[in-house]
Each structure stands twice: as C-alpha cells, then as structure tokens.
Scaffold this active site. Structure first.
Site, short mmCIF file in Angstrom:
data_model
loop_
_atom_site.label_atom_id
_atom_site.label_comp_id
_atom_site.label_asym_id
_atom_site.label_seq_id
_atom_site.Cartn_x
_atom_site.Cartn_y
_atom_site.Cartn_z
CE1 TYR A 129 -5.82 -4.26 19.62
CE2 TYR A 129 -5.69 -4.35 17.24
CZ TYR A 129 -5.24 -3.83 18.43
OH TYR A 129 -4.24 -2.91 18.44
CB THR A 136 -15.80 -6.57 10.17
OG1 THR A 136 -15.18 -7.63 9.43
CG2 THR A 136 -15.78 -5.31 9.34
CD GLU A 244 -2.44 -4.35 12.34
OE1 GLU A 244 -2.53 -3.47 13.22
OE2 GLU A 244 -3.26 -5.25 12.18
#
Lengths: 394, 379
Positions: A129, A136, A244
């Site tokens: 990712y 962020t 998660e």
C-alpha cells in the site's frame, strides 16, 4: 449483559491453548528465538503455518462458501489473542485482510493458487500500500498499472512492504486511472514476488525488525491477477480495516507480559530480603497496568461482539486503535520500570527471556501508533463519526 | 458474551429518561443548587412509576429486577444531575438491606422505600477512610444492647431520612445498624459540598441501640460490607458515566455551533482531537463500569472487588479529564451558571472523591494484585 465468555467460548479458549502448546515444538521455539527470525519465514515457521492451515485454523472466520468455518468474530478473537500470546508471528494481514477479499473478488486462477495456498498455510502475502509519497494519505499513491493488450504493466515503488523478504506475493494497490479523483482510480493486483521486474531492498528499523522498499519495473501481469473491478480498489482496501485494526491491538500480548512480570516480581527477592512485588511503587505500577489492560480487553471484546451483531460503529474501531496502541507504550514502560535496568538488555542466550521480551516489545511497539492509520486520523474519525463534529481542516 | 440490554431493561431506561428529562429543566434544577438536594415531587413521581422499587423484591413492594437494571436508573440520574438520592438510598440503603437484613426488617422498611413514603439513607464514609469496613465508629455490645461511639462523615440527606443505615466496628468484627435519624445522642453538623448539596457529619455520643437494630454482625459482616461497598462503587460509576456522557455530547454540540475566526470551533484539529480523547475515555470508562456492575452479581468476591476498583479508578481519571476538557472547550460558557454544564462538572468532582479516589484505590488494587500473585505462587 454477560460480560465474560460463554462456557463454549471458554472451552474453545482452552482447546486453542492446548493446541498451540503442542504446535510449539522445541525446534520452532529455537528458530523464533534466533535474531532476525522472530518475524517468521524460517522452515519451522513455515511448517507450523502449514499445520495451522491443515487443522483449519487459518480459515476459521472465513465464509463457508470460501472454504471457511464462519466462526464468529469472538471465536476468531479468542484464537488471535491466544496465538499472539505465544509470540508466533502469525501473518494476520494475509489470513484476515487479504485472503478473504481475494477469495471473494479474485479470478479462478488466483483463487486456485493464492487463496488455496493461504488456506493451506503455504502462502504468505505482503501488503503493498504505502509509497514514499503516500502514507497516511494512502489514496495519493502513484504506482501505475497500465493495460497493454490483455495484460497489465506495473511500474512504481512501495515502501514499508513488511515480510516481503519471505512472502510469496504482494497485495498491491496501483493507479489505473490518473485522471479520476484519487480514491476512484485505484485497482488491486496480486504480484508474485518471483515475477520478472520485482526487486526489493531492506530497511532496518529501530526495533531491529526488517521491512522493505519494493520496486516494480515493467512487471507484466495477466488480467487474471487483477482483483475486483478496475478502479474500484479503494473499497477492497478499506473493507477489511476494522478486523485489521482489531488484530493490531489484541490484549493478549500485553497481558502476557504483565502476568510474567508480576509473577517474576512475586518470586524474586531484592537485596533487603523482601520480594520485589512488596515495594509500594511496584504494586502501584502493576495496578496501573491492570487498570488499563482491563479496559483494552473490554474494548476488544465489545468490538468482536459488535462485529457479530453487525453493529460495529466506525468510531469504535478507531477507539480500539488509538487506545490500544497508546496503552501498549505505557504498559511496556511501567513493566520495564518494575524490572529495572535489566529490561534494557537485548535478548540473547545469556539474557533472561522475560527481560529480552520486554526490551524487544517496547522497541517494536512504537510503530503501531502511526502504522495501520495514524492515531491523529483515527481521532478525526472519532470526532466526525462518533461525535458528529464537522470535519477539521486538513 | 453479550453487551445488550434486555427488553425490560430498555423499558426501564426509556421510562427513567423520560421522567427525568421532562422534569429536570435548568429552572427546576436551580431550585436545588444549594441546600438539601432532594426534590420530593420528583421522588414521588419516580415512586409512582415504580422506579424506586426497581430492584426491591416483589414481596416487599418492588419490581424485583436485578442490580444492573437499577444502575440504568442511576445512570439516567447522572445524565440529568437529578436531585434525588438514588445511591445513598436505593443502592447503599435498600439493596444492602435486601441482601443482608432479616425478613422482619425488610418487611417494615422496604415497602415504604419503594412507595417513597419513607427515606432510608446509608452513612458509611468516615473522615479519612473510604473503604468498606469502618475503623473509627465503635459499636460495643453489652447483653441485648449496643452502644455506638464515633463519627460518620459526608452523609447527604441525613436530616431528611427516617432510617439511617450505619456501618460500625464491633469488638468481633464489622456490624451494620439501622436507626431513626432522631435517635438520642446522635448529632448532625451541616456542611456544604463542592456541588452545593448539604452533607452532614454525624457524631454518635454513647448512642444506645437495641439488639434488633443491629442488621448484621459477626463473621459474615465484613464480607457483607465489602459487597455493599462494591455495589455503591459500581453504582457511583454508573452515575459518573451519565454525567460524562452529557459533558462529552454537550461539548461536541457546542463546538459544532460556536464560530470563531469565521469557522466552527469544532473544525480546529486541536479541538477535535481533544474531544476525541474524551470520547475514548468515556468508551473505556463505560465498559469497565458495565463489567463492574456485571461482576458484583456474577463473579467471585475477589474478581468483583477488582472490577469495582478498576471502574472507580477510571471514574476518577476519566471524570476529571472529560470534565476539564468540556469546561475548557466551552470557554466562558462552561462556567456560566445560566448554561447547564457547570453543574455536571461539580458533580463529576464530587463523585471522583466519593467512595475512594483514583490514587488510594490504585494502591488498594496494587495490594490485591500482589496478594493474588503471591498466593498463586504457593498453590
């Protein structure tokens, strides 16, 4: 209300405890104790993971039609918590986040190879990712996937690709439409780590844990390795975040350290002949830890329960993430104070295992307050979704 | 695992909220900001609705629900900062009597408590001691008579009560007595608490009681007092929870409306982050409170005590932090007596220091914890 496990849940917990005890062979214990192997990837780790797959634990919470047992979120939490207590580097992101999403959205080919491999405990997947310019603000990612004929060609760089050094695949978010609004031009892919054009370089962290920068240079993938619809990847990324976040802050690991330190303090004499635990400030620290730990346990229980009821609120997952990760740091600090300077010795064959565990945990604990969605953003979510306050200026 | 209320409990919650919210307007509350914080009309309304007898047995004129259900009423009283003595009367008084009194005592007192006809008030606290078993009020037995000597402190509603329930230290352990508030030799010194209510210091100067006024004595009394204290602590947490919820929500609403520099104050990150911290505090505090309320009825005495200590430590810490965040984020409005927040803040402080504060209870929890681990080593 019934704020404790049911008889069945208690029985399951005992069953899992017993199971994990026999899973931990001396060979596995020795492998995980060696420097650099604590994050998994060694042969004994692989063997144990295959065993967990064969015995049905990996698929525990997966839907029945995907080959799972559809265990409740609470049962899954019981398992997660117990395995974390043992220190086994269980690949949660593979089994809880990527696996079920791939099983639901991927092509036949990916389901047959990757998903079945995950279920058998043979496959570990790293998360692709974050990028140097997208942390962020994840949706700012720029790694490109472009269609060439029937294939996709991927170019770009990811960072903090943890476990990539032994993972079989990377679960990759790539931009497929640079002209769309940033959340609407992202597509998910599964990239084999042996693909031509894939490379990595290690990043060594403060906690001695290795993570990686991974590079994608003209990697050519068949369309079958795309997961979900084109440009609809954001939903797949965010869909599993609640689970998660919960698996990040399970109370088991912190409680295990608390129990070990308290037992040590009750059993160890200081120079004046009294037990360590008889000191006023030691009792005070233990009470503070216990007070914080009890809240964390209940926050996690309530979330797992709410997941089963389908009533989990967006703010709740953020409460667990912020409170849990910040409590961990306080917890390690107060426990280290009790143990004293010995808790700053790194673990090796001459150091007491408890001291080494404390030293290791505090040093790896700091990543959690910003990893998995930084806590300031979680607080924004709480103010917005939990308190209906108008969104702040970004 | 279940965090849900039953249908009956939800009914009690809705009914309590309706009565209390309708009644407790700012104008109404203002009448009780100084003096006896007891509104007889509201008390009677609660009685008429059956709420005073929620957890009093049906055979004694109540509804027979469990302690958890009673705590829902207590939480609503907190939400409205209602001027009614739910904890000192219904929890520390009626529940204590129901669990440890004999049938004669229960029959003579509990139906009148449930109907609102008479007020039963517990007086357990002492000057420097918040624990369950008293240390300074001495009870001496001679034949069929008892003599009480010593003091009780911080007792609200004592002047209004028909019956006082008193803990004392007897020669062979703890004891519990019930006596009329006009008993000879009992003197009351009036004080005003930080929240504005009248509280009394009770001094017992050779107070003579009959044996039948002793509710409980002997070897079971200490455990009983610990249990009663746990109930009082868990209920105090429920009341604090109601107070914290309102302080938090009021802050979110106010900052979402108030404008400075041309924008809503809530859109400043510093404001949102601090409000989020209060939200996290309230969520954690809610869960440890629910656990304590559950534990006092369903878990071992040792686990129940630990759960209550943990909940009250959170009550003190979260109450303090949420209160001051609320005042601060309100600016001047937070201290203006025409705006309702100030009342909640004062009550938060008063409850923080009632039945044990965070520091002393942390010490107690530490003692308990150390004892548990040392004992486990020997087993």
């Amino acid at each position: 209300m019934q704020i404790e496990f049911s008889a069945e849940q208690k029985a399951l917990q005992q069953e899992i405890k017993r199971y994990l005890q026999q899973l931990f062979t001396p060979e596995l214990t020795a492998e995980l104790a060696a420097a650099g192997a604590e994050e998994g990837g060694g042969p004994e780790f692989r063997k144990a993971l295959r065993q967990l797959g064969a015995d049905g634990y990996i698929s525990m919470s997966w839907p029945k039609e995907l080959g799972g047992k559809e265990a409740s979120a609470i049962d899954q939490y019981i398992f997660t918590e117990e395995i974390i207590r043992t220190g086994f580097p269980y690949p949660f992101l593979t089994t809880e986040a990527c696996g079920p999403v791939m099983a639901e959205h991927a092509s036949e080919e990916v389901r047959e190879t990757v998903v079945k491999g995950i279920l058998r405990g043979e496959v570990v997947v790293a998360i692709g990712y974050s990028e140097p310019g997208a942390g962020t603000d994840l949706a700012a990612l720029t790694t490109r996937a472009e269609k060439e004929g029937d294939d996709w060609v991927i170019n770009g760089q990811k960072i903090w690709t943890s476990l990539a050094e032994y993972s079989d695949y990377v679960w990759l978010a790539a931009r497929t439409d640079p002209n769309a609004p940033k959340h609407k031009g992202i597509t998910m892919f599964v990239v084999p780590t042996n693909a031509e054009g894939f490379s990595m370089s290690p990043i060594w962290t403060l906690g001695s844990v290795r993570t990686n920068a991974t590079f994608y240079e003209n990697i050519r993938l068949k369309d079958e390795w795309r997961v979900g619809e084109v440009n609809q990847g954001w939903k797949l990324i965010t869909g599993q975040l609640n689970r998660e976040r919960l698996s990040l802050v399970t109370h088991g690991q912190a409680e295990e350290l608390y129990l070990r330190v308290a037992r040590w303090a009750a059993n160890t004499e200081s120079a004046n002949g009294k037990k360590i635990i008889d000191r006023g400030w030691v009792k005070y620290n233990l009470a503070k830890v216990r007070t914080g730990l009890e809240a964390l346990k209940l926050v996690c229980w309530k979330q797992a329960w709410a997941m089963d009821k389908g009533t989990l609120q967006m703010a709740d997952a953020s409460v667990a993430k912020v409170y849990g990760t910040e409590f961990f740091l306080e917890n390690y600090r107060m426990l280290m104070e009790i143990v004293g300077q010995a808790s700053t010795l790194r673990r090796d064959e001459h150091t007491d295992a408890l001291m080494g565990a404390l030293e290791h945990r505090y040093r790896t604990g700091s990543i959690l307050t910003f990893g998995g969605g930084t806590n300031e953003v979680q607080r924004e979510i709480i103010a917005g979704a939990g308190l209906w306050m108008p969104r702040g200026r970004l | 695992m279940n965090f849900e209320l039953t249908d009956d409990q939800r009914d009690v919650q809705v009914l309590s909220r309706k009565i209390l919210e309708d009644y407790c307007t700012n104008e109404q509350l203002r009448r009780f900001d100084q003096g006896e914080r007891f509104d007889p009309i509201l008390w009677q309304e609660l009685a008429t609705a059956g709420l005073l007898g929620i957890s009093i047995d049906e055979q004694f004129g109540g509804m027979g629900f469990d302690f958890e259900t009673l705590c829902l009423l207590v939480e609503e009283v907190g939400r409205c900062v209602a001027p009614v003595p739910v904890i000192s009367s219904l929890v520390l008084g009626a529940v204590a009597l129901q669990r440890f009194g004999n049938d004669d005592v229960k029959r003579s007192v509990l139906p009148d408590v449930a109907s609102g006809k008479s007020l039963l008030i517990a007086a357990f606290s002492e000057a420097d001691h918040a624990g369950a078993v008293p240390t300074t009020l001495k009870a001496t037995r001679s034949g069929q008579r008892w003599q009480l000597q010593g003091e009780k402190h911080f007792v609200p509603f004592a002047k209004l009560a028909q019956h006082l329930l008193i803990s004392a230290q007897a020669d062979d352990g703890a004891a519990l007595f019930m006596l009329p508030s006009d008993t000879e030799g009992l003197r009351m010194q009036q004080h005003t608490s930080t929240a504005g209510e009248h509280q009394y210091a009770l001094s017992f100067n050779n107070v003579e009681l009959d044996d039948n006024q002793c509710v409980l004595a002997g070897d079971k009394a200490a455990a009983a007092l610990t249990e009663i204290n746990n109930l009082g602590v868990a209920a105090t947490c429920a009341q604090m929870l109601g107070i914290c919820e309102v302080m938090l929500r009021t802050t979110a609403s106010y900052t979402s409306e108030r404008e400075q520099f041309g924008v809503k104050v809530a859109t400043f990150q510093a404001v949102g982050q601090r409000a989020a911290d209060s939200y996290i505090d309230v969520e954690c505090f809610r869960l440890v409170t629910q656990k304590a309320i559950y534990a006092v009825e369903h878990e071992s005495p040792r686990d129940a005590l630990a759960a209550c200590l943990i909940a009250k430590i959170w009550a003190g810490d979260a109450g303090h932090r949420v209160s001051h965040a609320a005042q601060h984020l309100h600016g001047g409005m937070g201290v203006d007596r025409d705006y309702p927040l100030w009342r909640y803040c004062l009550w938060a402080k008063q409850l923080e220091l009632t039945l044990g504060n965070s520091a002393e209870l942390t010490e107690q929890l530490g003692e308990e914890t150390a004892a548990e681990f040392k004992q486990a080593l020997h087993n």
